[in-house]
Design an enzyme around this catalytic site. Structure first.
Site, PDB file in Angstrom:
ATOM      1  CD  GLU A 114      -3.205  -1.013   0.340  1.00  0.00           C
ATOM      2  OE1 GLU A 114      -3.034   0.236   0.136  1.00  0.00           O
ATOM      3  OE2 GLU A 114      -3.854  -1.550  -0.604  1.00  0.00           O
ATOM      4  NE  ARG A 145      -3.701   2.816  -1.074  1.00  0.00           N
ATOM      5  CZ  ARG A 145      -4.710   2.680  -1.846  1.00  0.00           C
ATOM      6  NH1 ARG A 145      -5.296   3.464  -2.914  1.00  0.00           N
ATOM      7  NH2 ARG A 145      -5.470   1.276  -2.472  1.00  0.00           N
TER       8      ARG A 145
END
Length: 564
Positions: free
Chosen positions: A268, A272
């Site tokens: 993640e 991101r």
């Protein structure tokens, strides 16, 4: 692979401090944590001074013996009374003078220690007079100073690299007034989301819009790292929201700090944060984004310290300690996580000139190429200690999805020179089409999940990205099957649209079945929800780009008008 359902931020607040006179009745009241800390500082300072006095003050007896040793040296004296040139006698030199000098030095040291002791006590008394907020402000100031010093030590100048020329960011307004109006509405929705995050959750990783407060999920740890700011930058820039983009850039420059004691998801944080920062850098050319991306990447590298080089799912940004999710099969790493690092890490090596990032992801690829695959399929679980597959569960949705996407995009990103990635993609897609893709009784094409030799006739919302992937990979496919894969992408797009259209709000569920008379409909209660997943709209976008069929734009617009 999209983030799981949001969880509330669980955090601990420091107990309130009350440093007023009433806090010390008869000097026996229970002291709070911060007060104890301050008094311990005072006590430790006092003890340090006492030990200093005991061990480091000059010992007069030792100095006397030392001085006598020097004073007893016989210094030859030239006797000039009888011609002055022969060494006739010896003198004992300097005894009284040196004794006086050492007594003065001894007294000076005593006075210094006494003054330091009194100064420390006075400073402690002043601390106790201050309010809780003043003490916390001072502590924060000192922490900030330490952080800034660490940043100076960690910051290394990056080599200059050519920035690609960008086109199509400011391409003008659509000629069709209806399309122009809809596009402005989408931009307005983005600004609405940003403005409310700015007001209620600024600096937090995410926003709870109903409660109107910031929070964080466990994938980003317990620190305020501004995940929403970083992840939104490229959208803000492309939409021409440059004031908002500059707000985000300023926050990142001043506040984004990775030297925090937080355990984060490697996957993640890569897609991101590193992906978001690199995209912002390539769009704007602002060096701060490149620098921050490289700093963070260095914090993720310890996750690769496993016997196989397959990274852990989680890593602590401060300690570098890694681990895997407790729910993953037999302590395994997840295909969609360790397989979704390639693009960002290749760019990191390009921008820094350091091959370590490229080597890490290429090692993963080489390991996967050597492994046997049941029915040509990649299972979702791989043990980083043994290098063996975990449970034989294959999915193009959750746990597997973006691995296949990154194989294709690695080939495209290399200007189609990375034929190894293209071969892995083609092999995987052929196995998926053979074993996972089916047509329902109603004629809907769907992608099921393979579990221990059995096909589960269920498709997740996450799987809907594959329609766009098939269309994107059509050009360059084997055996001149471009038309076939473009058609397959269109069929998946249609199925996913049906999953939206068959609900009351016209928003698709988390998963939907194709059993008996039930098609493209959620059956279980725990699948009947929508959490802003983008995969269906992503496929519409790709299909619009490749076909310019207006229905895809219309389907996208319908999703912005739930219930209408």
């Amino acid at each position: 692979m999209t983030a799981p359902a949001l969880l509330p931020l669980s955090g601990r607040r420091l107990p309130p401090l009350n440093l007023g006179a009433s806090s010390f009745p008869h000097h026996r009241a229970t002291l709070r944590l911060s007060e104890k800390f301050i008094l311990l500082l005072i006590l430790s300072a006092f003890i340090t001074l006492c030990f200093g006095a005991f061990f480091f003050l000059p010992d007069s007896s030792k100095h006397k013996r030392f001085d006598l040793g020097l004073e007893d040296v016989l210094i030859p004296h030239v006797d000039t009374s009888k011609g002055g040139k022969n060494l006739g006698s010896f003198l004992i030199h300097g005894q009284g003078h040196d004794e006086h000098r050492h007594r003065e030095e001894e007294e000076r040291l005593r006075n210094k220690i006494r003054a330091d002791h009194e100064k420390a006590l006075e400073e402690a008394k002043e601390k106790l007079k201050k309010s809780r907020d003043e003490i916390q402000a001072e502590i924060q100031t000192e922490k900030s100073k330490v952080v800034q010093e660490l940043k100076k030590k960690d910051s290394k100048p990056l080599p200059p690299v050519p920035l690609p020329n960008l086109i199509g960011i400011n391409s003008g307004e659509p000629a069709d007034p209806d399309i122009r109006e809809k596009r402005n509405k989408i931009k307005e929705m983005m600004k609405h989301a940003w403005d409310n995050y700015r007001q209620y959750g600024w600096g937090h990783n995410e926003l709870k819009p109903i409660a109107r407060k910031g929070h964080s999920t466990n994938i980003f740890g317990n620190s305020q790292m501004g995940a929403t700011i970083v992840d939104a930058l490229d959208t803000l820039y492309i939409m021409g929201l440059h004031d908002e983009f500059r707000e985000g850039q300023e926050w990142i420059d001043k506040n984004l700090d990775f030297s925090v004691n937080s355990e984060v998801s490697v996957f993640e944080v890569n897609i991101r944060f590193i992906g978001g920062l690199l995209a912002a850098y390539y769009l704007s050319g602002q060096e701060v984004f490149k620098i921050k991306a490289v700093q963070l990447a260095g914090k993720l590298l310890p996750a690769f310290s496993t016997p196989t080089g397959i990274p852990w799912a989680m890593v602590n940004l401060k300690s570098g300690v890694g681990r895997n999710w407790g729910w993953a099969s037999a302590g395994s790493s997840i295909l969609a996580e360790f397989g979704t690092l390639h693009m960002e890490f290749v760019h990191l090596s390009y921008l820094t000139g350091d091959p370590v990032y490229y080597n890490k992801v290429m090692h993963i690829r080489k390991l996967l190429q050597k492994m046997d695959r049941p029915n040509g399929l990649y299972p979702n679980y791989l043990n980083p200690r043994t290098g063996r597959w975990g449970q034989h569960h294959t999915s193009v949705g959750g746990l597997g999805d973006s691995f296949y996407e990154y194989l294709l995009k690695a080939w495209l990103m290399s200007d189609k020179m990375d034929t190894e990635a293209r071969k892995m993609y083609d092999d995987a897609i052929e196995a998926i089409e053979k074993h996972l893709i089916r047509k329902s009784n109603g004629g809907l094409t769907f992608i099921g999940e393979w579990k221990n030799g059995h096909l589960e006739r269920k498709m997740g919302h996450l799987t809907c990205f594959a329609g766009g992937m098939f269309a994107l990979g059509a050009d360059g496919s084997r055996d001149d099957k471009a038309g076939h894969y473009l058609q397959l992408g269109a069929e998946i797009a249609h199925t996913c649209h049906e999953s939206y259209d068959r609900t009351t709000l016209k928003l698709g569920p988390e998963a939907f079945k194709f059993d008996g008379g039930v098609e493209a409909v959620a059956v279980r209660q725990n699948e009947k929800y929508y959490i802003l997943r983008p995969e269906v709209i992503e496929t519409y976008w790709y299909m619009w780009r490749f076909t310019h069929d207006p229905k895809y734009r219309q389907w996208g617009w319908e999703a912005t008008q739930p219930g209408k």
